[in-house]
Design a protein around this motif. Structure first.
Motif, mmCIF file in Angstrom:
data_model
loop_
_atom_site.group_PDB
_atom_site.id
_atom_site.type_symbol
_atom_site.label_atom_id
_atom_site.label_comp_id
_atom_site.label_asym_id
_atom_site.label_seq_id
_atom_site.Cartn_x
_atom_site.Cartn_y
_atom_site.Cartn_z
ATOM 1 N N CYS A 41 -2.311 1.429 7.200
ATOM 2 C CA CYS A 41 -2.308 2.607 6.363
ATOM 3 C C CYS A 41 -1.220 2.369 5.307
ATOM 4 C CB CYS A 41 -2.080 3.936 7.105
ATOM 5 S SG CYS A 41 -2.273 5.367 5.945
ATOM 6 N N TYR A 42 -1.705 2.385 3.953
ATOM 7 C CA TYR A 42 -0.686 2.285 2.814
ATOM 8 C C TYR A 42 0.339 3.384 2.947
ATOM 9 C CZ TYR A 42 -3.534 5.663 0.244
ATOM 10 O OH TYR A 42 -4.274 6.807 -0.142
ATOM 11 N N VAL A 43 -0.103 4.607 3.638
ATOM 12 C CA VAL A 43 0.781 5.773 3.539
ATOM 13 C C VAL A 43 1.972 5.520 4.096
ATOM 14 C CG1 VAL A 43 0.907 8.300 3.724
ATOM 15 C CG2 VAL A 43 -1.149 7.272 3.047
ATOM 16 N N ARG A 44 2.013 4.641 5.205
ATOM 17 C CA ARG A 44 3.245 4.336 6.093
ATOM 18 C C ARG A 44 4.593 3.790 4.978
ATOM 19 N NH1 ARG A 44 2.436 2.739 11.475
ATOM 20 N NH2 ARG A 44 0.530 2.929 12.182
ATOM 21 N N GLN A 45 4.118 3.246 3.935
ATOM 22 C CA GLN A 45 4.911 2.792 3.148
ATOM 23 C C GLN A 45 5.309 3.564 1.635
ATOM 24 O OE1 GLN A 45 6.715 -0.624 2.965
ATOM 25 N NE2 GLN A 45 6.374 -0.274 5.130
ATOM 26 N N MET A 46 4.648 4.837 1.870
ATOM 27 C CA MET A 46 5.177 5.781 0.954
ATOM 28 C C MET A 46 6.185 6.869 1.170
ATOM 29 S SD MET A 46 1.292 6.720 -0.307
ATOM 30 C CE MET A 46 1.682 7.552 -1.757
ATOM 31 N N PRO A 47 6.868 7.453 0.344
ATOM 32 C CA PRO A 47 7.939 8.478 0.596
ATOM 33 C C PRO A 47 7.714 9.513 1.814
ATOM 34 C CG PRO A 47 8.047 8.019 -1.652
ATOM 35 C CD PRO A 47 6.555 7.312 -1.026
ATOM 36 N N VAL A 48 6.628 9.822 1.678
ATOM 37 C CA VAL A 48 6.218 11.121 2.728
ATOM 38 C C VAL A 48 6.397 10.483 4.260
ATOM 39 C CG1 VAL A 48 3.885 10.379 2.777
ATOM 40 C CG2 VAL A 48 4.464 12.786 3.367
ATOM 41 N N TYR A 213 -7.006 -4.299 0.817
ATOM 42 C CA TYR A 213 -5.351 -4.372 0.644
ATOM 43 C C TYR A 213 -4.853 -4.594 -0.642
ATOM 44 C CZ TYR A 213 -5.767 -5.150 5.715
ATOM 45 O OH TYR A 213 -6.170 -5.188 7.132
ATOM 46 N N PHE A 214 -5.649 -5.560 -1.514
ATOM 47 C CA PHE A 214 -4.974 -6.020 -2.506
ATOM 48 C C PHE A 214 -5.416 -5.171 -3.711
ATOM 49 C CE2 PHE A 214 -5.495 -9.391 0.603
ATOM 50 C CZ PHE A 214 -4.457 -9.858 0.526
ATOM 51 N N MET A 215 -6.619 -4.526 -3.669
ATOM 52 C CA MET A 215 -7.170 -3.855 -4.877
ATOM 53 C C MET A 215 -6.733 -2.349 -4.234
ATOM 54 S SD MET A 215 -11.057 -5.030 -5.413
ATOM 55 C CE MET A 215 -11.606 -5.509 -3.807
ATOM 56 N N GLY A 216 -6.540 -2.090 -3.289
ATOM 57 C CA GLY A 216 -6.467 -0.533 -2.923
ATOM 58 C C GLY A 216 -5.203 -0.016 -2.352
ATOM 59 N N ASP A 217 -4.375 -0.630 -2.068
ATOM 60 C CA ASP A 217 -3.251 0.003 -1.648
ATOM 61 C C ASP A 217 -2.327 0.516 -2.623
ATOM 62 O OD1 ASP A 217 -1.259 -2.201 -2.344
ATOM 63 O OD2 ASP A 217 -0.738 -2.775 -0.249
ATOM 64 N N GLY A 218 -2.424 0.277 -3.924
ATOM 65 C CA GLY A 218 -1.926 1.064 -5.118
ATOM 66 C C GLY A 218 -0.325 -0.135 -5.236
ATOM 67 N N THR A 222 1.239 -5.292 -2.015
ATOM 68 C CA THR A 222 2.654 -5.232 -1.152
ATOM 69 C C THR A 222 2.941 -4.437 -0.154
ATOM 70 O OG1 THR A 222 3.379 -5.904 -3.638
ATOM 71 C CG2 THR A 222 5.077 -5.224 -2.148
ATOM 72 N N ARG A 223 2.709 -3.151 -0.320
ATOM 73 C CA ARG A 223 2.581 -2.193 0.746
ATOM 74 C C ARG A 223 2.206 -2.757 2.196
ATOM 75 N NH1 ARG A 223 0.838 2.877 -2.915
ATOM 76 N NH2 ARG A 223 2.751 3.469 -3.595
ATOM 77 N N THR A 224 0.945 -3.351 2.106
ATOM 78 C CA THR A 224 0.441 -3.728 3.187
ATOM 79 C C THR A 224 1.386 -4.992 3.947
ATOM 80 O OG1 THR A 224 -2.118 -3.128 2.438
ATOM 81 C CG2 THR A 224 -1.825 -4.504 4.365
ATOM 82 N N ARG A 225 1.542 -5.812 3.023
ATOM 83 C CA ARG A 225 2.181 -7.022 3.410
ATOM 84 C C ARG A 225 3.595 -6.481 3.927
ATOM 85 N NH1 ARG A 225 1.571 -9.533 -0.969
ATOM 86 N NH2 ARG A 225 3.582 -9.077 -2.044
ATOM 87 N N ASN A 226 3.898 -5.555 3.319
ATOM 88 C CA ASN A 226 5.479 -5.112 4.179
ATOM 89 C C ASN A 226 5.261 -4.440 5.729
ATOM 90 O OD1 ASN A 226 6.892 -5.949 1.780
ATOM 91 N ND2 ASN A 226 6.746 -3.930 0.999
ATOM 92 N N LEU A 227 3.966 -4.138 5.923
ATOM 93 C CA LEU A 227 3.833 -3.745 7.400
ATOM 94 C C LEU A 227 3.499 -4.783 8.147
ATOM 95 C CD1 LEU A 227 1.057 -0.933 6.350
ATOM 96 C CD2 LEU A 227 3.398 -0.452 7.210
#
Length: 272
Positions: A41-48, A213-218, A222-227
């Motif tokens: 989940c890309y939200v894992r890498q978001m401020p929230v 992951y590449f089109m859709g994580d915003g 990168t966010r997904t790769r960081n996970l």
């Protein structure tokens, strides 16, 4: 994985549609946090998520008195122009706690009485069928997007062990279609699947969105790769499924059964 629940009293609910959701005037999240806790989940890498001192999936904020707030905000927003709503951008509106709390259902009741120009409901939960009665009131002003990333339950258990089984989601698509609720299957992110996958969808939907992951994580992936998700693919010997061209495996398989105009890529598949 144990989830802690917290009651919150927000002052606002509607957020301006930005970034990936610029096609919408607003996004709407009945909850903050998500107990499905999907690994990618890309939200894992978001401020929230990053600002919280607990792992994603272990906490959920339940928004109290949400219906009253939405009713007022919706009236104000509609007075200013067209209102299109994406529900939800950073949580699943039908995660397990919704069985008890019914925040999402209360919000749908508000929108059934005072409909926005369009409502997009994004979920991976069979619980959405509970609200077919309200969704039908919105007629063609709503679309339910059911996430089905793969047809392989063994893959689902590795990447999203806390999420509903694939078979239950396919059954949900069938029930929504039979009831007449506008629906699409959303393969997002594309996970390793079998050649039989398109056939399972063909009998249930006439609209499919494919995202990765590449089109859709915003963030271009990168966010997904960081996970560290790639390590899962390595362990499974499925590295071919983790690259910007991997979505073509599924897209080309879909083309064998679906007309091209029924297959949407990334952002266009989520647009009103």
């Amino acid at each position: 994985m144990r989830t802690e629940f917290f009651y919150k009293y927000p002052k606002t609910l509607l957020n301006k549609g930005t970034g990936f959701l610029t096609d919408y005037s607003h996004s709407l999240n009945p909850y903050t946090g998500c107990s499905f806790g999907c690994s990618y989940c890309y939200v894992r890498q978001m401020p929230v998520s990053l600002f919280r001192k607990a792992d994603w999936g272990t906490w959920v904020d339940i928004k109290k008195e949400a219906a009253g707030i939405l009713s007022k905000e919706l009236r104000r927003a509609k007075a200013k122009g067209k209102v299109t709503i994406f529900m939800s951008s950073s949580t699943d509106p039908y995660q397990p706690v919704e069985h008890k709390e019914k925040v999402t259902r209360a919000l749908l009741e508000v929108m059934a009485e005072d409909p926005p120009d369009f409502l997009f409901v994004q979920t991976r939960s069979p619980l959405v069928v509970r609200d077919i009665d309200i969704l039908l009131l919105l007629k063609d002003k709503v679309r339910v997007s059911m996430t089905v990333e793969t047809d392989r339950e063994d893959i689902r258990k590795i990447f999203t062990p806390g999420a509903p089984p694939i078979g239950a989601r396919l059954k949900t698509l069938q029930l929504l279609a039979e009831a007449g609720v506008p629906t699409q299957a959303t393969i997002a992110p594309v996970l390793p699947s079998s050649e039989a996958f398109p056939g399972l969808l063909k009998s249930r939907v006439d609209r499919v969105c494919v995202d990765d992951y590449f089109m859709g994580d915003g963030s271009g992936g990168t966010r997904t790769r960081n996970l560290g998700i790639f390590s899962l693919y390595e362990q499974l010997g499925l590295e071919e499924w983790y690259n910007p061209a991997a979505y073509r495996i599924v897209y080309d398989r879909l083309l064998s059964l679906f007309p091209e105009d029924q297959i949407y890529l990334s952002q266009q598949g989520f647009a009103p």
